[in-house]
Design a protein around this motif. Structure first.
Motif, PDB file in Angstrom:
ATOM      1  N   VAL A   1       0.858  -1.189   0.000  1.00 18.16           N
ATOM      2  CA  VAL A   1       0.000   0.000   0.000  1.00 18.16           C
ATOM      3  C   VAL A   1       0.893   1.238   0.000  1.00 18.16           C
ATOM      4  CG1 VAL A   1      -1.770   1.288   1.259  1.00 18.16           C
ATOM      5  CG2 VAL A   1      -1.806  -1.218   1.289  1.00 18.16           C
ATOM      6  N   PRO A   2       0.714   2.156  -0.972  1.00 18.70           N
ATOM      7  CA  PRO A   2       1.524   3.384  -0.961  1.00 18.70           C
ATOM      8  C   PRO A   2       1.102   4.308   0.179  1.00 18.70           C
ATOM      9  CG  PRO A   2      -0.106   3.478  -2.716  1.00 18.70           C
ATOM     10  CD  PRO A   2      -0.199   2.103  -2.128  1.00 18.70           C
ATOM     11  N   ILE A   3       2.071   5.019   0.748  1.00 20.78           N
ATOM     12  CA  ILE A   3       1.774   6.079   1.715  1.00 20.78           C
ATOM     13  C   ILE A   3       1.700   7.382   0.924  1.00 20.78           C
ATOM     14  CG2 ILE A   3       2.581   7.337   3.745  1.00 20.78           C
ATOM     15  CD1 ILE A   3       4.010   4.766   4.625  1.00 20.78           C
ATOM     16  N   LEU A   4       0.594   8.073   1.005  1.00 17.33           N
ATOM     17  CA  LEU A   4       0.358   9.261   0.181  1.00 17.33           C
ATOM     18  C   LEU A   4       1.130  10.465   0.738  1.00 17.33           C
ATOM     19  CD1 LEU A   4      -3.498   8.814  -0.268  1.00 17.33           C
ATOM     20  CD2 LEU A   4      -1.658   7.950  -1.733  1.00 17.33           C
ATOM     21  N   PRO A   5       1.546  11.400  -0.109  1.00 17.78           N
ATOM     22  CA  PRO A   5       2.251  12.601   0.360  1.00 17.78           C
ATOM     23  C   PRO A   5       1.383  13.364   1.372  1.00 17.78           C
ATOM     24  CG  PRO A   5       2.406  12.415  -2.027  1.00 17.78           C
ATOM     25  CD  PRO A   5       1.423  11.371  -1.587  1.00 17.78           C
ATOM     26  N   GLY A   6       1.963  13.728   2.493  1.00 22.23           N
ATOM     27  CA  GLY A   6       1.225  14.493   3.498  1.00 22.23           C
ATOM     28  C   GLY A   6       0.217  13.691   4.293  1.00 22.23           C
ATOM     29  N   GLU A   7       0.214  12.372   4.156  1.00 17.02           N
ATOM     30  CA  GLU A   7      -0.780  11.545   4.847  1.00 17.02           C
ATOM     31  C   GLU A   7      -0.441  11.408   6.328  1.00 17.02           C
ATOM     32  OE1 GLU A   7      -3.454   7.710   3.695  1.00 17.02           O
ATOM     33  OE2 GLU A   7      -1.333   7.561   3.191  1.00 17.02           O
ATOM     34  N   THR A   8      -1.455  11.546   7.179  1.00 23.45           N
ATOM     35  CA  THR A   8      -1.266  11.375   8.618  1.00 23.45           C
ATOM     36  C   THR A   8      -1.412   9.893   8.979  1.00 23.45           C
ATOM     37  OG1 THR A   8      -3.613  11.623   9.132  1.00 23.45           O
ATOM     38  CG2 THR A   8      -2.277  13.640   9.072  1.00 23.45           C
ATOM     39  N   ALA A   9      -0.940   9.561  10.179  1.00 26.85           N
ATOM     40  CA  ALA A   9      -1.100   8.187  10.660  1.00 26.85           C
ATOM     41  C   ALA A   9      -2.578   7.821  10.752  1.00 26.85           C
ATOM     42  CB  ALA A   9      -0.427   8.034  12.020  1.00 26.85           C
ATOM     43  N   GLY A  10      -3.418   8.775  11.138  1.00 21.99           N
ATOM     44  CA  GLY A  10      -4.853   8.507  11.242  1.00 21.99           C
ATOM     45  C   GLY A  10      -5.479   8.167   9.897  1.00 21.99           C
ATOM     46  N   ALA A  11      -5.110   8.924   8.867  1.00 20.54           N
ATOM     47  CA  ALA A  11      -5.665   8.670   7.528  1.00 20.54           C
ATOM     48  C   ALA A  11      -5.177   7.335   6.984  1.00 20.54           C
ATOM     49  CB  ALA A  11      -5.278   9.811   6.587  1.00 20.54           C
ATOM     50  N   LEU A  12      -3.901   7.025   7.190  1.00 19.09           N
ATOM     51  CA  LEU A  12      -3.355   5.746   6.715  1.00 19.09           C
ATOM     52  C   LEU A  12      -3.992   4.580   7.478  1.00 19.09           C
ATOM     53  CD1 LEU A  12      -1.370   4.186   4.954  1.00 19.09           C
ATOM     54  CD2 LEU A  12       0.401   4.602   6.687  1.00 19.09           C
ATOM     55  N   HIS A  13      -4.173   4.742   8.772  1.00 17.51           N
ATOM     56  CA  HIS A  13      -4.855   3.744   9.606  1.00 17.51           C
ATOM     57  C   HIS A  13      -6.233   3.407   9.028  1.00 17.51           C
ATOM     58  CE1 HIS A  13      -7.811   2.912  12.839  1.00 17.51           C
ATOM     59  NE2 HIS A  13      -6.835   2.304  13.486  1.00 17.51           N
ATOM     60  N   ASP A  14      -6.982   4.455   8.647  1.00 11.89           N
ATOM     61  CA  ASP A  14      -8.339   4.242   8.158  1.00 11.89           C
ATOM     62  C   ASP A  14      -8.362   3.553   6.792  1.00 11.89           C
ATOM     63  OD1 ASP A  14      -9.229   5.359  10.479  1.00 11.89           O
ATOM     64  OD2 ASP A  14      -9.820   7.277   9.611  1.00 11.89           O
ATOM     65  N   ARG A  15      -7.324   3.764   5.981  1.00 11.13           N
ATOM     66  CA  ARG A  15      -7.235   3.041   4.701  1.00 11.13           C
ATOM     67  C   ARG A  15      -6.824   1.592   4.926  1.00 11.13           C
ATOM     68  NH1 ARG A  15      -3.914   4.134   0.429  1.00 11.13           N
ATOM     69  NH2 ARG A  15      -2.322   5.260   1.608  1.00 11.13           N
ATOM     70  N   LEU A  16      -5.829   1.391   5.793  1.00 13.76           N
ATOM     71  CA  LEU A  16      -5.289   0.044   5.991  1.00 13.76           C
ATOM     72  C   LEU A  16      -6.292  -0.896   6.662  1.00 13.76           C
ATOM     73  CD1 LEU A  16      -1.604   0.765   7.081  1.00 13.76           C
ATOM     74  CD2 LEU A  16      -2.374  -0.213   4.912  1.00 13.76           C
ATOM     75  N   LYS A  17      -7.145  -0.371   7.539  1.00 16.66           N
ATOM     76  CA  LYS A  17      -8.079  -1.268   8.218  1.00 16.66           C
ATOM     77  C   LYS A  17      -9.101  -1.866   7.239  1.00 16.66           C
ATOM     78  CE  LYS A  17     -11.340   2.253   9.949  1.00 16.66           C
ATOM     79  NZ  LYS A  17     -11.896   2.915  11.152  1.00 16.66           N
ATOM     80  N   ILE A  18      -9.438  -1.114   6.188  1.00 17.92           N
ATOM     81  CA  ILE A  18     -10.357  -1.622   5.160  1.00 17.92           C
ATOM     82  C   ILE A  18      -9.632  -2.647   4.277  1.00 17.92           C
ATOM     83  CG2 ILE A  18     -11.833  -0.986   3.219  1.00 17.92           C
ATOM     84  CD1 ILE A  18     -12.779   0.111   5.937  1.00 17.92           C
ATOM     85  N   ILE A  19      -8.423  -2.304   3.857  1.00 15.03           N
ATOM     86  CA  ILE A  19      -7.624  -3.208   3.020  1.00 15.03           C
ATOM     87  C   ILE A  19      -7.340  -4.509   3.780  1.00 15.03           C
ATOM     88  CG2 ILE A  19      -5.358  -3.492   1.905  1.00 15.03           C
ATOM     89  CD1 ILE A  19      -5.464  -0.375   1.447  1.00 15.03           C
ATOM     90  N   GLY A  20      -7.031  -4.379   5.075  1.00 14.45           N
ATOM     91  CA  GLY A  20      -6.755  -5.553   5.898  1.00 14.45           C
ATOM     92  C   GLY A  20      -7.962  -6.466   6.028  1.00 14.45           C
ATOM     93  N   ALA A  21      -9.139  -5.883   6.168  1.00 14.69           N
ATOM     94  CA  ALA A  21     -10.368  -6.685   6.290  1.00 14.69           C
ATOM     95  C   ALA A  21     -10.626  -7.498   5.026  1.00 14.69           C
ATOM     96  CB  ALA A  21     -11.548  -5.762   6.581  1.00 14.69           C
ATOM     97  N   GLU A  22     -10.420  -6.860   3.865  1.00 17.96           N
ATOM     98  CA  GLU A  22     -10.639  -7.566   2.590  1.00 17.96           C
ATOM     99  C   GLU A  22      -9.633  -8.700   2.411  1.00 17.96           C
ATOM    100  OE1 GLU A  22     -10.290  -4.323  -0.121  1.00 17.96           O
ATOM    101  OE2 GLU A  22     -12.308  -3.546   0.286  1.00 17.96           O
ATOM    102  N   LEU A  23      -8.368  -8.415   2.743  1.00 16.62           N
ATOM    103  CA  LEU A  23      -7.332  -9.441   2.594  1.00 16.62           C
ATOM    104  C   LEU A  23      -7.558 -10.592   3.573  1.00 16.62           C
ATOM    105  CD1 LEU A  23      -4.725 -10.234   1.109  1.00 16.62           C
ATOM    106  CD2 LEU A  23      -3.443  -9.091   2.938  1.00 16.62           C
ATOM    107  N   LEU A  24      -8.077 -10.289   4.747  1.00 16.40           N
ATOM    108  CA  LEU A  24      -8.326 -11.325   5.754  1.00 16.40           C
ATOM    109  C   LEU A  24      -9.297 -12.385   5.236  1.00 16.40           C
ATOM    110  CD1 LEU A  24      -8.217 -12.491   8.653  1.00 16.40           C
ATOM    111  CD2 LEU A  24     -10.054 -10.884   9.243  1.00 16.40           C
TER     112      LEU A  24
END
Length: 315
Positions: free
Chosen positions: A159-182
Motif C-alpha cells: 500500500v503506498p503512503i500518500l504525500p502528506g498523509e497522517t497516521a490517522g488517515a493511513l490507519h483508516d485506509r489500511l483497516k479496510i484493506i486488511g479486512a478484505e485481505l483477511l
C-alpha cells in the motif's frame, strides 16, 4: 477431505477500531463468528462511565457472545474457548496471547498486521512508517508463533503512503484493506491455495529491519535541531495521537499538521525560533530550513487552523 465449501467456526480477538472492519467482514463472509474476545470495559470521560471497546460494540450489534477476560490464562476463560470448538482464531489489534490460547484451534491463530513483515514488527507500525519517511507500507497476515510478529506469512499486500498523509488517515485506509485481505486469506486457507512463507526467507542481504514499538508521549516531543523534513514526518506520524508537541512560552503547543518551506534554506537563527507575520503564517526554524505549521492547539485553547490561531495570538 474436500474443504472447499467448509464453513469455519471463528473466534475473533480484538479491541481497537482497527479491528472493526475485519470483524464486520468476517460476519458478512461465508464463515461463522462464534465468539468475540475483547478488553474489559474501561472508565472514560469526566464521569468515568465504563466505555465499551469498538469491537465489543459491533459484537453486541450482531448478538455475538462476548468474553472480556482480565487474564488470558484464566482457566474458566480457556475452558470456555475450548468448549466453543473453533476451527480458527483471528487476532486484530489485540494484546499478546499465551501459547495455550493461540494454539487452541486446529487451524491455529492468524493475525492482521499493518506493515510488510518482517519490517515494522511491534505495536505501532503505521506511526513509525510515517515518522521514518516511508513511501510504502502494507498489510501482512501471518500465523501466530512464539515471538511477537514473527510467524509464517500467509498473505501480503503493498500500500503506498500518500504525500502528506497522517497516521490517522493511513490507519483508516489500511483497516479496510486488511479486512478484505483477511477474508480472502481464510478462503484460500480452506481451499489449500496458500503456501506459508517463513519470515527469515523475506530478509534480503543488507536489509535493515525497523522496529515499531509502542509510542509514548516523549516520542512526540519535537526536537527543532533536526531536519525540517524529519520534523514534518514526526508531526504527521503522531496525528491523531499522541500529537507532536513543543513548548511555547512555557505552554504546551500541539502541532497536528505542517509542511516544509521550500526551497530549503538554512535559518540564520537558532533551531526552534518562531517567525510569523501575525496573520497568515507561523514558521519554526529547524536545522536545515523552516517548518510551516498548518494546524495547532495551544494549551488551554481550541485546535485551530494557523490563520484562526493567529487572530488571537500575541506572541
Amino acid at each position: 477431505m474436500d474443504m472447499s465449501n467448509k464453513k469455519l467456526r471463528i473466534v475473533f480477538l480484538g479491541t481497537a477500531a482497527f479491528g472493526v472492519p475485519a470483524l464486520e467482514a468476517l460476519i458478512r463472509s461465508s464463515h461463522e463468528v462464534i465468539g468475540v474476545v475483547t478488553a474489559p470495559d474501561k472508565p472514560a470521560g469526566r464521569g468515568l462511565h465504563l466505555s465499551k471497546s469498538p469491537v465489543k460494540q459491533v459484537a453486541e450489534q450482531y448478538h455475538i457472545p462476548i468474553w472480556q477476560p482480565v487474564r488470558l490464562k484464566d482457566p474458566a476463560f480457556l475452558a470456555d474457548m475450548q468448549a466453543l470448538r473453533p476451527d480458527l482464531q483471528v487476532v486484530v489489534a489485540f494484546r499478546m496471547m499465551p501459547e495455550v490460547l493461540w494454539k487452541l484451534p486446529p487451524m491455529g491463530t492468524i493475525n492482521v498486521h499493518a506493515s510488510l513483515l518482517p519490517d515494522y514488527r511491534g505495536a505501532a507500525p503505521i506511526q513509525w512508517a510515517i515518522i521514518n519517511g516511508e513511501t510504502e507500507t502494507g498489510i501482512s497476515i501471518f500465523q501466530l508463533s512464539h515471538e511477537i510478529d514473527t510467524g509464517d506469512i500467509l498473505s501480503q499486500t503493498r500500500v503506498p503512503i500518500l504525500p502528506g498523509e497522517t497516521a490517522g488517515a493511513l490507519h483508516d485506509r489500511l483497516k479496510i484493506i486488511g479486512a478484505e485481505l483477511l477474508v480472502k486469506t481464510i478462503d484460500d486457507m480452506v481451499n489449500h491455495r496458500l503456501q506459508p512463507i517463513p519470515q527469515h526467507q523475506l530478509i534480503k542481504p543488507g536489509m535493515v529491519l525497523h522496529p515499531a514499538p509502542k509510542i509514548h508521549k516523549e516520542d512526540a516531543h519535537i526536537h527543532w535541531d533536526r531536519g525540517a523534513k524529519e520534523i514534518v514526518q514526526l508531526i504527521l506520524g503522531m496525528n491523531p495521537s499522541p500529537v507532536a508537541w513543543t513548548l511555547l512560552d512555557g505552554k504546551m503547543l500541539r502541532i497536528f499538521r505542517a509542511h516544509v518551506c521550500l526551497p530549503l534554506s538554512k535559518p540564520e537563527v537558532p533551531p526552534g525560533t518562531l517567525d510569523t507575520d501575525g496573520k497568515t503564517y507561523l514558521h519554526f526554524a529547524a536545522a536545515d530550513g523552516w517548518v510551516a505549521v498548518e494546524e495547532l492547539q495551544l494549551e488551554g485553547r481550541k485546535r485551530l487552523p494557523v490563520r484562526e490561531f493567529l487572530k488571537g495570538f500575541r506572541g
